[in-house]
Scaffold this motif. Sequence first.
Motif, short mmCIF file in Angstrom:
data_model
loop_
_atom_site.label_atom_id
_atom_site.label_comp_id
_atom_site.label_asym_id
_atom_site.label_seq_id
_atom_site.Cartn_x
_atom_site.Cartn_y
_atom_site.Cartn_z
N ARG A 157 0.84 -1.20 0.00
CA ARG A 157 0.00 0.00 0.00
C ARG A 157 0.88 1.25 0.00
O ARG A 157 0.64 2.21 -0.73
CB ARG A 157 -0.92 -0.01 1.23
N SER A 158 1.95 1.23 0.83
CA SER A 158 2.86 2.38 0.87
C SER A 158 3.62 2.55 -0.44
O SER A 158 3.78 3.66 -0.94
CB SER A 158 3.85 2.22 2.03
N TYR A 159 4.09 1.42 -1.01
CA TYR A 159 4.83 1.51 -2.28
C TYR A 159 3.94 2.02 -3.42
O TYR A 159 4.40 2.79 -4.27
CB TYR A 159 5.45 0.16 -2.64
N GLU A 160 2.68 1.59 -3.41
CA GLU A 160 1.75 2.08 -4.44
C GLU A 160 1.54 3.60 -4.30
O GLU A 160 1.46 4.33 -5.29
CB GLU A 160 0.40 1.36 -4.32
N GLU A 161 1.46 4.07 -3.03
CA GLU A 161 1.29 5.51 -2.79
C GLU A 161 2.51 6.28 -3.26
O GLU A 161 2.39 7.36 -3.85
CB GLU A 161 1.04 5.76 -1.29
N PRO A 168 8.88 7.68 -9.97
CA PRO A 168 9.19 6.26 -9.74
C PRO A 168 10.63 5.93 -10.11
O PRO A 168 11.23 6.58 -10.96
CB PRO A 168 8.21 5.52 -10.65
N ASP A 169 11.16 4.91 -9.45
CA ASP A 169 12.48 4.41 -9.83
C ASP A 169 12.45 2.88 -9.84
O ASP A 169 11.49 2.26 -9.37
CB ASP A 169 13.58 4.94 -8.90
N ALA A 170 13.50 2.29 -10.39
CA ALA A 170 13.54 0.83 -10.58
C ALA A 170 13.44 0.08 -9.26
O ALA A 170 12.77 -0.95 -9.17
CB ALA A 170 14.83 0.45 -11.31
N TYR A 173 9.79 -0.32 -8.07
CA TYR A 173 9.07 -1.37 -8.79
C TYR A 173 9.56 -2.76 -8.41
O TYR A 173 8.76 -3.70 -8.31
CB TYR A 173 9.21 -1.16 -10.31
N LEU A 174 10.85 -2.86 -8.15
CA LEU A 174 11.42 -4.16 -7.79
C LEU A 174 10.86 -4.66 -6.46
O LEU A 174 10.41 -5.80 -6.34
CB LEU A 174 12.95 -4.05 -7.71
N ILE A 175 10.87 -3.78 -5.45
CA ILE A 175 10.40 -4.22 -4.13
C ILE A 175 8.88 -4.39 -4.11
O ILE A 175 8.35 -5.26 -3.43
CB ILE A 175 10.89 -3.27 -3.01
N ALA A 197 12.85 -3.28 -14.90
CA ALA A 197 13.87 -3.51 -15.93
C ALA A 197 13.86 -2.37 -16.94
O ALA A 197 14.93 -1.92 -17.38
CB ALA A 197 13.63 -4.85 -16.63
N LEU A 198 12.68 -1.89 -17.29
CA LEU A 198 12.54 -0.80 -18.25
C LEU A 198 13.20 0.47 -17.70
O LEU A 198 13.96 1.15 -18.40
CB LEU A 198 11.07 -0.56 -18.56
N LEU A 199 12.91 0.81 -16.46
CA LEU A 199 13.48 2.01 -15.85
C LEU A 199 14.99 1.89 -15.67
O LEU A 199 15.72 2.86 -15.82
CB LEU A 199 12.83 2.28 -14.49
#
Length: 202
Positions: A157-161, A168-170, A173-175, A197-199
């Motif tokens: 929930r925190s990462y989505e926020e 955003p950074d890689a 998205y990884l975690i 991977a894209l970032l």
Amino acid sequence: GVSNKSKSNQINCHQFSGNLYLRKASILLQEDYADEALEVLEQAEVITPNEVEITLMQSKALLALGQHVEALSLLEMLKEEQEVSEVYLQEALIYEDLEQYGNMFDALETLLYLNPTHIVAIEAYEYAYLINENFEFAYRDRAEICYELKYYKEALRSYEEILGLFEPDADLYLIAAQCHYHLNQIRVAKNYLAQAALLESM
């Protein structure tokens, strides 16, 4: 001379009296009678000196009275004697009241080092970014703590926020992908890994 049994009874009575004073001071604080609470705590200190809980409550009363320097100095005395996680929680609350959020998070980090499962610290991080939505460190720190405690839904929930509010950074998205993996959401985890991977390649 006084018998050992009599001495023991005296000690037990003193401890009981000290607890009564603490309860009375706690009620006074809840009712916003901080001055009266301090007076009661002084009496408790006479009966049971060097009691951590008394000093902590004195610090709370001083905070309620807006005496931040005095409240912090009491905590410094406690730190010299022993490492008690509640000392750092109280310190964080004082710095929060002063709006010194950097110091607040330093205190919370020490609290979590001493007591990694302290749910109130997690809640304090959440409160901090409710106060200031741009406080990215609060989001990240709370997410990391939840992840380490294996609260994967809360961490996600925190990462989505973070992804919604900040650049955003890689790593994010990884975690987030790892959170989805632990929640057995494999397809979503793969999508997040692809984003990471894209970032990373940009």
